[in-house]
Structures are given as structure tokens and as C-alpha cells.
Write an enzyme that holds these catalytic residues in place. Sequence first.
Site, mmCIF file in Angstrom:
data_model
loop_
_atom_site.group_PDB
_atom_site.id
_atom_site.type_symbol
_atom_site.label_atom_id
_atom_site.label_comp_id
_atom_site.label_asym_id
_atom_site.label_seq_id
_atom_site.Cartn_x
_atom_site.Cartn_y
_atom_site.Cartn_z
ATOM 1 N N TYR A 17 2.604 -7.415 16.176
ATOM 2 C CA TYR A 17 3.017 -6.528 15.071
ATOM 3 C C TYR A 17 3.826 -5.351 15.604
ATOM 4 C CZ TYR A 17 2.610 -2.479 11.954
ATOM 5 O OH TYR A 17 2.882 -1.353 11.215
ATOM 6 N N LYS B 25 7.825 -4.228 15.143
ATOM 7 C CA LYS B 25 8.252 -2.941 14.557
ATOM 8 C C LYS B 25 9.146 -2.186 15.560
ATOM 9 C CE LYS B 25 7.185 -1.247 11.123
ATOM 10 N NZ LYS B 25 7.788 -1.314 9.755
ATOM 11 N N THR C 156 6.071 3.000 12.700
ATOM 12 C CA THR C 156 4.666 3.276 12.999
ATOM 13 C C THR C 156 4.516 3.867 14.398
ATOM 14 O OG1 THR C 156 2.599 2.124 13.571
ATOM 15 C CG2 THR C 156 4.558 0.799 13.597
ATOM 16 N N ASP C 157 3.459 4.646 14.595
ATOM 17 C CA ASP C 157 3.191 5.181 15.937
ATOM 18 C C ASP C 157 2.788 4.069 16.906
ATOM 19 O OD1 ASP C 157 0.642 4.639 14.934
ATOM 20 O OD2 ASP C 157 -0.177 6.630 15.355
ATOM 21 N N GLU C 158 2.472 2.875 16.364
ATOM 22 C CA GLU C 158 2.024 1.789 17.238
ATOM 23 C C GLU C 158 3.140 1.315 18.167
ATOM 24 O OE1 GLU C 158 -0.544 -1.122 15.386
ATOM 25 O OE2 GLU C 158 -1.200 0.342 13.897
ATOM 26 N N PHE D 60 0.822 -1.224 0.000
ATOM 27 C CA PHE D 60 0.000 0.000 0.000
ATOM 28 C C PHE D 60 0.858 1.277 0.000
ATOM 29 C CE2 PHE D 60 -2.259 2.793 3.332
ATOM 30 C CZ PHE D 60 -2.825 3.619 2.373
HETATM 31 P P1 NAD Z 1 1.399 -3.678 3.201
HETATM 32 O O1 NAD Z 1 1.118 -4.892 4.001
HETATM 33 O O2 NAD Z 1 0.350 -3.110 2.325
HETATM 34 O O3 NAD Z 1 2.669 -3.975 2.258
HETATM 35 C C1 NAD Z 1 3.790 -4.656 2.701
HETATM 36 C C2 NAD Z 1 4.632 -5.029 1.483
HETATM 37 O O4 NAD Z 1 5.804 -5.698 1.941
HETATM 38 C C3 NAD Z 1 3.938 -5.981 0.513
HETATM 39 O O5 NAD Z 1 4.126 -5.570 -0.823
HETATM 40 C C4 NAD Z 1 4.620 -7.320 0.760
HETATM 41 O O6 NAD Z 1 4.666 -8.164 -0.398
HETATM 42 C C5 NAD Z 1 6.009 -6.856 1.150
HETATM 43 N N1 NAD Z 1 6.724 -7.855 1.969
HETATM 44 C C6 NAD Z 1 6.228 -8.560 3.019
HETATM 45 N N2 NAD Z 1 7.171 -9.392 3.489
HETATM 46 C C7 NAD Z 1 8.288 -9.192 2.719
HETATM 47 C C8 NAD Z 1 9.588 -9.756 2.742
HETATM 48 N N3 NAD Z 1 9.925 -10.704 3.619
HETATM 49 N N4 NAD Z 1 10.485 -9.316 1.828
HETATM 50 C C9 NAD Z 1 10.144 -8.359 0.920
HETATM 51 N N5 NAD Z 1 8.915 -7.812 0.851
HETATM 52 C C10 NAD Z 1 7.993 -8.215 1.760
HETATM 53 O O7 NAD Z 1 1.939 -2.611 4.244
HETATM 54 P P2 NAD Z 1 1.741 -1.015 4.271
HETATM 55 O O8 NAD Z 1 0.469 -0.708 4.936
HETATM 56 O O9 NAD Z 1 2.041 -0.467 2.930
HETATM 57 O O10 NAD Z 1 2.911 -0.625 5.269
HETATM 58 C C11 NAD Z 1 4.221 -0.364 4.778
HETATM 59 C C12 NAD Z 1 5.127 -0.027 5.949
HETATM 60 O O11 NAD Z 1 4.632 1.122 6.619
HETATM 61 C C13 NAD Z 1 5.214 -1.126 6.994
HETATM 62 O O12 NAD Z 1 6.550 -1.212 7.438
HETATM 63 C C14 NAD Z 1 4.299 -0.654 8.117
HETATM 64 O O13 NAD Z 1 4.747 -1.123 9.358
HETATM 65 C C15 NAD Z 1 4.464 0.844 8.003
HETATM 66 N N6 NAD Z 1 3.308 1.659 8.435
HETATM 67 C C16 NAD Z 1 2.062 1.376 7.957
HETATM 68 C C17 NAD Z 1 0.997 2.197 8.330
HETATM 69 C C18 NAD Z 1 -0.403 1.960 7.793
HETATM 70 O O14 NAD Z 1 -1.342 2.635 8.221
HETATM 71 N N7 NAD Z 1 -0.601 1.069 6.838
HETATM 72 C C19 NAD Z 1 1.203 3.270 9.207
HETATM 73 C C20 NAD Z 1 2.505 3.502 9.683
HETATM 74 C C21 NAD Z 1 3.549 2.701 9.273
HETATM 75 P P1 TYD Z 2 -6.606 -1.435 11.214
HETATM 76 O O1 TYD Z 2 -6.984 -0.836 9.903
HETATM 77 O O2 TYD Z 2 -6.372 -2.905 11.293
HETATM 78 O O3 TYD Z 2 -5.309 -0.630 11.700
HETATM 79 P P2 TYD Z 2 -4.551 -0.651 13.150
HETATM 80 O O4 TYD Z 2 -5.062 -1.740 13.968
HETATM 81 O O5 TYD Z 2 -3.128 -0.884 12.751
HETATM 82 O O6 TYD Z 2 -4.806 0.699 13.735
HETATM 83 O O7 TYD Z 2 -7.712 -1.056 12.279
HETATM 84 C C1 TYD Z 2 -8.061 0.272 12.527
HETATM 85 C C2 TYD Z 2 -9.066 0.290 13.657
HETATM 86 O O8 TYD Z 2 -10.266 -0.356 13.211
HETATM 87 C C3 TYD Z 2 -8.611 -0.500 14.880
HETATM 88 O O9 TYD Z 2 -9.050 0.194 16.055
HETATM 89 C C4 TYD Z 2 -9.330 -1.824 14.772
HETATM 90 C C5 TYD Z 2 -10.617 -1.461 14.052
HETATM 91 N N1 TYD Z 2 -11.187 -2.518 13.180
HETATM 92 C C6 TYD Z 2 -12.529 -2.876 13.310
HETATM 93 O O10 TYD Z 2 -13.272 -2.333 14.139
HETATM 94 N N2 TYD Z 2 -13.026 -3.849 12.483
HETATM 95 C C7 TYD Z 2 -12.248 -4.486 11.559
HETATM 96 O O11 TYD Z 2 -12.753 -5.388 10.843
HETATM 97 C C8 TYD Z 2 -10.873 -4.095 11.438
HETATM 98 C C9 TYD Z 2 -9.979 -4.763 10.432
HETATM 99 C C10 TYD Z 2 -10.388 -3.109 12.271
#
Ligand code: NAD
Ligand code: TYD
Length: 344
Positions: free
Chosen positions: A153, A157, A125-127, A11
Amino acid sequence: MKVIVTGGAGFIGGNFIHYMLENYKDYEICCFDFLTYAGNVETLAPIKDNKNFSLVVGDIADRDAVYSLFEEQKPDVVVNFAAESHVDRSILDPGIFLRTNVIGTGVLLDACRKYGIDRFHQVSTDEVYGDLPIDRPDLFFTETTPLHASSPYSASKASADLLVQAYYRTYNLPVTLSRCSNNYGPYHFPEKMIPLMIQRAKNNQSLPVYGDGSNVRDWLYVKDHCEAIDLILHKGKVGEVYNVGGHNERSNIEVVKQILRHLGKDESLIEYVADRPGHDRRYAIDPTKITTELGWTPKTGFDEGIAQTINWYLDNEDWTDHILSGDYQRYYEENYKNRAQINK
Ligand code: NAD
Ligand code: TYD
């Protein structure tokens, strides 16, 4: 400039590659991605013929594959997005989170030391800070908030962040880290809340809200996150952490209702289901450091961003249809099977 973007078929990494190719016409971007269930080559389809773009399929935890990549590509910069990223999956099966997020980051850091780079940027991540109470809206995460992860998770991280900081301190590796709040926008895998709710509401399916829906997330439009990473790469100080978030706090139930309103669907689709174990209550970022030091501010407010996001999903049904196959159905079944509806 040669940039390796790991996890670029996911993503945020995918959005980042689109953003970089658009804004830096002379940069070469190599995406290194293992194409797990979360990686989707269709996210990269619009740029597949760009001469400055290449894709190498491989695992960041595979040392031989990573060292070959560095030998061939000779990167100046590495931006590490590759991760297992879904909290619910980490609750079902933590092991792969340790391998990819911790060991994988360690292997990348070793490669950076061995081959030399100008910058390694860790997308965190802020998590890693744990959570904040819902009834204390005055509290925010700053860069000095202690790490206090709740889920497998976020623990993985946090471990990766510590490794990155240790390689800076011990080996002087030029690293930066960003800790961002929840992202939303195009190409978001529909296991995460926002795309899952859009997808299901569109098809008149029930919307599984965990607990009472009062948990709060601080939502950031993905392009604003890409701009923040761009600024950190070009102007950020080596060794530093930057928190990224835009004061867009919303409870989950507010977000779900907003999606329903936009789609013209009825709130009777909402189903309150059993809560996520260890569910973090509230995330909220204080972005003062990146704003004052690097001049970053988010450009997209939540109302505008969520409307754009919903419209993107309506206009790009093929992208989601290809994902919602057997594997996705199996995951959905496993994660939601023991979450009977709770009437509110
Ligand atoms: P995502 O799950 O959509 O994408 C992860 C990608 O990593 C995928 O394309 C997957 O194929 C690849 N991948 C997984 N394992 C791999 C491996 N062993 N080697 C190479 N590639 C691999 O994740 P995202 O939501 O795009 O998040 C990207 C980064 O940003 C992550 O590190 C996540 O912790 C961080 N992040 C995400 C969010 C969020 O809201 N989604 C917020 C803050 C930080
Ligand atoms: P998510 O998108 O999984 O992100 P994160 O847990 O990393 O913040 O979830 C966002 C919020 O939505 C979280 O408080 C959990 C809640 N949630 C639901 O209520 N129902 C769902 O089916 C999912 C996937 C998440």
C-alpha cells in the site's frame, strides 16, 4: 468553481464532500468513484439532493472514462482521494493497489494536462516515509524525510507521489500534495482498526490486536484533515508537500482500551494475535510547515474525537450493518484466519 473529488464515496473523501458543500455554497462538487467495496453511496445520502452535488461512477485507471469525465465536467480543481487504502488487503493482494493507486493517479494527471486545471491535489499519507522507532519519541516525519515505504500500500502511494511531483517538474502541472497521519471519525470502513474495534466491542466480539499492541499511530480527527486540504487548495503553494498531523500519538493497545472503557466493556475481549508482516512501528508527523505557512492547527483532541466517533457508530448502526455483509465476512475470515490468539 467546479471541483472533482475522486474517491468521494469513501471515508475521507465523503467527509471532505460534506465539509466543502457546507463551507462553499457556490462550489459545484462532482464525486467520481468506482464504488468498490470501500465506496458507499449511503455516505453521500445526506447530500444527494443538493443541486451543487453530482456522482459519476467510474474507475480512475480507465482512461476513456476519465477523459469523458473531464470533457463533461470541465473541472477547475481535482482532489484525488481514490485509492485502495488498507495495508492488510495490500499484503493479501498487491496488484490492485498498483492499478488504482499508481496507474489511476497517472491517468488523472494525464487528463489534467490534456484538459487543463488550476490545481491537482494528491491526498497522500505519512506511510510513504516508512516508520520511526518507538523508543525515539524525539523523531518525527518532516516533508524532507526520505520516502521509505514498507507495505505494498505505502509503496504504491509513494510511487503516486513521485509521479505527481514529476508532472510538476516536467510539465509545470499545478499540483500540491498532503501527507496525513491516520484519520478517524464518521463513515470509516470497519476493516480499519478504530471502527473495527468499536464495531466488535459493541457486539461483545473479540478484539484482534496485532503483536503486543505497542505500535504507535498519530491519530487525526477527519474534519481536521478536511480543513487542512481546504487551506492547501486555497492558500498552499504549487509544487509543495504539506505534512498533516496533530501530535496525537497513541499505542494501539491504549486506543483499544479507551474504546472498551467508553463502551463499558471488559478488557477480556482483547485477543493478541499474530503480527502484521512488516508492521510499521510508529508514525509521527511534524506539522510545523502547514502550521506556520498556512495557519492550520487541529481543533479536535483525541479524547473528544474518539468519544464523538464511538457515539456516531452507536447512532448510525444502519450505515455499518449494510457493510457487514458477505464480502466483508469473507475478507475478515481471510485476514484473520491464520492469526491464532497469542496469550500475553
Ligand atoms: P477508503 O478506502 O475509505 O475510500 C477509497 C474510495 O476510493 C472508495 O470510495 C472507493 O470506492 C474509491 N475507489 C477505489 N478504487 C477506485 C478507482 N479505481 N476509481 C475510482 N474510485 C476508486 O479510503 P480513505 O481512508 O477515505 O482514504 C482516502 C485517501 O486518503 C487515500 O488516498 C488514502 O491513501 C489517503 N489517506 C488515508 C488515511 C487514513 O487514515 N484513512 C490517512 C492518510 C491518507
Ligand atoms: P489500520 O487502521 O489498518 O491503519 P494503518 O495500518 O494504515 O496505520 O491499523 C492501525 C494500527 O492498528 C496498525 O498498527 C495495525 C493495528 N491493527 C490491529 O492491531 N488489529 C487490527 O485488526 C487492525 C485492522 C489493525
